[in-house]
Motif scaffolding. Structure first.
Motif, short mmCIF file in Angstrom:
data_model
loop_
_atom_site.label_atom_id
_atom_site.label_comp_id
_atom_site.label_asym_id
_atom_site.label_seq_id
_atom_site.Cartn_x
_atom_site.Cartn_y
_atom_site.Cartn_z
N SER A 1 0.81 -1.21 0.00
CA SER A 1 0.00 0.00 0.00
C SER A 1 0.85 1.26 0.00
CB SER A 1 -0.92 0.01 1.22
OG SER A 1 -0.16 0.03 2.42
N ALA A 2 2.10 1.15 0.44
CA ALA A 2 2.97 2.32 0.52
C ALA A 2 3.83 2.47 -0.72
CB ALA A 2 3.85 2.24 1.76
N ASN A 3 3.81 1.52 -1.61
CA ASN A 3 4.68 1.57 -2.79
C ASN A 3 3.82 1.52 -4.05
OD1 ASN A 3 7.13 1.63 -4.15
ND2 ASN A 3 7.10 -0.58 -4.44
N THR A 4 3.72 2.64 -4.72
CA THR A 4 2.86 2.76 -5.89
C THR A 4 3.42 1.98 -7.07
OG1 THR A 4 2.21 4.95 -5.16
CG2 THR A 4 1.78 4.39 -7.46
N THR A 5 2.55 1.29 -7.79
CA THR A 5 2.95 0.63 -9.03
C THR A 5 2.58 1.55 -10.19
OG1 THR A 5 2.55 -1.54 -8.10
CG2 THR A 5 2.65 -1.41 -10.48
N PHE A 6 3.56 1.96 -10.97
CA PHE A 6 3.32 2.84 -12.09
C PHE A 6 2.98 2.04 -13.35
CE2 PHE A 6 6.51 5.29 -9.53
CZ PHE A 6 5.63 6.26 -9.08
N THR A 7 2.30 2.66 -14.28
CA THR A 7 2.02 2.04 -15.57
C THR A 7 3.28 2.05 -16.41
OG1 THR A 7 -0.25 2.84 -15.47
CG2 THR A 7 0.58 2.18 -17.63
N LEU A 8 3.55 0.93 -17.11
CA LEU A 8 4.73 0.86 -17.96
C LEU A 8 4.68 1.95 -19.02
CD1 LEU A 8 5.11 -3.00 -18.56
CD2 LEU A 8 5.95 -1.60 -16.66
N ALA A 9 5.84 2.55 -19.30
CA ALA A 9 5.92 3.61 -20.30
C ALA A 9 5.55 3.09 -21.68
CB ALA A 9 7.33 4.18 -20.32
N ASN A 10 4.97 3.95 -22.51
CA ASN A 10 4.62 3.60 -23.88
C ASN A 10 5.72 4.11 -24.80
OD1 ASN A 10 3.33 2.91 -26.25
ND2 ASN A 10 1.90 4.64 -26.20
N THR A 11 6.77 3.33 -24.95
CA THR A 11 7.95 3.78 -25.72
C THR A 11 8.00 3.23 -27.14
OG1 THR A 11 9.29 1.90 -24.99
CG2 THR A 11 9.29 3.87 -23.58
N GLY A 12 7.34 2.11 -27.37
CA GLY A 12 7.44 1.48 -28.68
C GLY A 12 8.74 0.73 -28.88
N LEU A 13 9.54 0.61 -27.83
CA LEU A 13 10.83 -0.07 -27.93
C LEU A 13 10.66 -1.58 -27.85
CD1 LEU A 13 12.97 2.18 -25.56
CD2 LEU A 13 13.03 2.15 -28.07
N SER A 14 11.61 -2.29 -28.40
CA SER A 14 11.63 -3.74 -28.32
C SER A 14 13.06 -4.20 -28.07
CB SER A 14 11.10 -4.36 -29.62
OG SER A 14 11.14 -5.77 -29.57
N ALA A 15 13.26 -4.96 -27.01
CA ALA A 15 14.61 -5.44 -26.68
C ALA A 15 14.51 -6.58 -25.69
CB ALA A 15 15.45 -4.32 -26.09
N ASN A 16 15.57 -7.37 -25.63
CA ASN A 16 15.66 -8.49 -24.70
C ASN A 16 16.83 -8.22 -23.76
OD1 ASN A 16 15.28 -10.99 -23.51
ND2 ASN A 16 16.64 -12.03 -24.95
N ILE A 17 16.51 -7.94 -22.51
CA ILE A 17 17.54 -7.57 -21.53
C ILE A 17 17.60 -8.62 -20.44
CG2 ILE A 17 18.33 -5.84 -19.88
CD1 ILE A 17 16.89 -3.74 -21.53
N VAL A 18 18.81 -9.06 -20.12
CA VAL A 18 19.03 -10.03 -19.05
C VAL A 18 19.76 -9.33 -17.91
CG1 VAL A 18 20.15 -12.19 -18.39
CG2 VAL A 18 19.08 -11.98 -20.65
N VAL A 19 19.23 -9.46 -16.71
CA VAL A 19 19.86 -8.92 -15.51
C VAL A 19 20.31 -10.09 -14.65
CG1 VAL A 19 19.55 -7.50 -13.45
CG2 VAL A 19 18.36 -6.90 -15.57
N VAL A 20 21.59 -10.11 -14.29
CA VAL A 20 22.14 -11.20 -13.48
C VAL A 20 22.39 -10.70 -12.07
CG1 VAL A 20 24.04 -12.82 -13.20
CG2 VAL A 20 23.17 -12.31 -15.49
N GLY A 21 21.74 -11.31 -11.09
CA GLY A 21 21.93 -10.94 -9.69
C GLY A 21 20.71 -10.24 -9.14
N GLY A 22 20.11 -10.81 -8.09
CA GLY A 22 18.87 -10.28 -7.55
C GLY A 22 19.03 -9.52 -6.26
N GLY A 23 20.17 -8.87 -6.06
CA GLY A 23 20.34 -7.99 -4.91
C GLY A 23 19.70 -6.64 -5.17
N THR A 24 20.06 -5.64 -4.36
CA THR A 24 19.45 -4.33 -4.50
C THR A 24 19.66 -3.74 -5.89
OG1 THR A 24 19.86 -3.97 -2.14
CG2 THR A 24 19.28 -2.05 -3.44
N ALA A 25 20.88 -3.87 -6.42
CA ALA A 25 21.18 -3.31 -7.74
C ALA A 25 20.41 -4.03 -8.83
CB ALA A 25 22.68 -3.38 -8.02
N GLY A 26 20.46 -5.36 -8.85
CA GLY A 26 19.82 -6.11 -9.91
C GLY A 26 18.30 -6.00 -9.87
N ALA A 27 17.71 -6.08 -8.69
CA ALA A 27 16.25 -5.98 -8.57
C ALA A 27 15.76 -4.61 -9.02
CB ALA A 27 15.83 -6.25 -7.12
N THR A 28 16.47 -3.55 -8.61
CA THR A 28 16.08 -2.21 -9.00
C THR A 28 16.21 -2.02 -10.51
OG1 THR A 28 16.88 -1.38 -6.87
CG2 THR A 28 16.46 0.25 -8.59
N ALA A 29 17.30 -2.52 -11.08
CA ALA A 29 17.50 -2.39 -12.52
C ALA A 29 16.39 -3.10 -13.29
CB ALA A 29 18.86 -2.95 -12.91
#
Length: 491
Positions: A52-80
């Protein structure tokens, strides 16, 4: 990029909002009203940052297409992962590779040692990232990177292709002081990765005799969380001296960092020098024995005898009851034969300019690796060498700068040429008081790093700001800061 100006403005707005969201911990500096802080229970440590304290925003409408892999689920990886989806839009597919179902926060883990927290109170899952933001979670470990084919191989035998690869692997611990990884796990825990070793060290601490000696070591900088070892020394001392029946126990701190001011050993302290000096000399005076400039540390894991050379090169020996060696660190996968070093991504230098190869040098405008052939590979958090301290709040900031840069690059633009990051942390000094440290970092084109800036933007002679003194009010606000930070990072 479709609607490039609108999307650029939107991302800047969200970046400002996101930075402000985790800036709650900075509010003491800005003079936040006391009655606002009073609404948070300093002892309510099990209360994670609620949906309830953390708002979920609507995903931006960019028209972009890409496949991104993030390795590591710590603070940096999760935020990214979160902000790449948020700012990149539905067409930007993000896969988070992390072998563990839960992330255990290193921040606040020293509070486990004095019984004010449990390890489980520091656990965070990835449900918010997957359900709110559409991040795909792949529970596996990275085995190797094929930079030419833009593909990674995983421990479950599968492989993932990427357009951009974000590495946030965290750190691993070097065998040091005559100790092995097995010693760290069962006899002399460093507890610098929150989890089983934290619980083991807490058990050893609780079992100390009333006149026992607790010895801890601090490696040469850089290491994870600059104020963390000094905070730990304070909490251990506070715990020992307030035990029922009294105590004559000692906490001996062996710091490999050398004094910066001749004749002042406390000037070797790596963060919050004034508050930790006061804590060592006064608050915990007679309990903490701080010794800087030590070298050639050797620890017998069975007898708990610690030997070293002091600042005057004299041999010294201590019979400890509990030994807590905070050992040298490097980027995870950066050892000989490790996936990070095999991929040629470790390329740092030490303070003298000599090759270090423990960390990954990056371009701080995008956090893209500067190593040869590493185009499209970004490194964040503790593994990166970029001028910023290795800390959770900073990792969150780095991830947002990187996510913004990647979205710009995918749209044919250039990264923001003048990124700004802030750093904030609280350090408990006793079971009910804390201090804090904060800084704003701006891009310096001369050094191509993010450096501390004064109010108004000047970087000349700037340095981080610490609290005027530890207080109970700071302790209350510490919990708000922590919950806000983790809520932002883990959705």
């Amino acid at each position: 990029m479709n609607n490039s100006h609108t999307n650029l403005t939107s991302r800047r707005r969200w970046l400002a909002l996101a930075t402000a969201a985790i800036g709650a911990g900075l509010m003491p500096i800005l003079g936040r009203a006391d009655d606002d802080a009073e609404s948070h229970d300093a002892l309510d440590v099990e209360d994670h940052f609620g949906d309830s304290a953390n708002t979920t925003f609507t995903l931006a409408n960019t028209g972009l297409s890409a496949n991104i892999v993030v390795v590591g689920g710590g603070t940096a990886g999760a935020t990214a992962a979160k902000y790449l989806r948020l700012w990149g839009g539905a067409g930007v597919k993000v896969t988070l590779v992390e072998p563990n179902a839960l992330y255990t926060s290193n921040i606040m883990s020293n509070m486990v040692l004095n019984g004010r927290r449990t390890v489980s109170s520091l656990d965070y899952n990835y449900n918010g990232l997957t359900t709110k933001y559409g991040v795909t979670l792949k529970q596996a470990s990275l085995v190797s990177i094929d930079k030419g084919a833009k593909q990674i191989s995983l421990s479950d035998g599968s492989s993932l292709a990427y357009d951009r690869l974000v590495l946030a692997p965290g750190i691993e611990f070097v065998d040091a002081y005559g100790l092995t990884q097995q010693d760290y796990e069962v006899r002399t825990p460093h507890a610098w990765q929150a989890g089983p070793q934290t619980a083991l060290l807490a058990t050893q601490l609780a079992g100390m005799s009333s006149s026992g000696v607790f010895v801890m070591t601090i490696p040469k900088s850089p290491y994870r969380c600059p104020p963390g070892p000094y905070e730990r020394a304070c909490l251990v001392a506070d715990f020992l001296k307030t035990r029922a029946g009294g105590s004559t126990s000692k906490v001996i701190v062996l710091d490999e960092n050398v004094e910066k001011v001749a004749g002042n050993p406390y000037s070797a302290i790596q963060a919050e020098v004034e508050n930790f000096t006061q804590a060592f000399q006064v608050t915990h005076g007679g309990v903490i024995d701080y010794r800087s400039g030590v070298k050639s540390i050797q620890i017998n894991p069975n007898t708990k005898v610690v030997t070293y050379l002091d600042a005057q090169n004299a041999s010294q020996s201590i019979q400890a009851e509990v030994v807590n060696p905070i050992v040298p660190q490097r980027a995870r996968g950066g050892g000989v034969g490790g996936w990070l070093s095999t991929a040629g991504l470790t390329n740092s230098k030490d303070s003298t300019g000599a090759a270090d190869n423990r960390w990954c040098v990056v371009n701080v405008l995008s956090f893209e690796s500067t190593a040869s052939g590493a185009a499209g590979i970004h490194v964040l958090g503790d593994a990166a060498s970029c001028g910023l301290p290795k800390a959770g709040h900073v990792a969150n900031q780095e991830a947002k700068i990187c996510a913004d840069a990647i979205v710009r690059l995918l749209g044919g633009q250039q990264p923001d040429p003048a990124p700004v990051a802030n750093s904030a942390c609280f350090s408990p000094i006793t079971a009910s008081t804390a201090s804090w440290l904060t800084a704003v970092y701006q891009y310096d084109s001369a050094t191509q790093k993010l450096v501390v800036a004064n109010n108004g933007g000047s970087t000349s002679g700037a340095s981080p700001i610490e609290a005027s003194a530890p207080s109970a009010e700071n302790f209350k606000q510490m919990n708000t800061w922590f919950n806000t930070l983790m809520g932002d990072s883990f959705a």
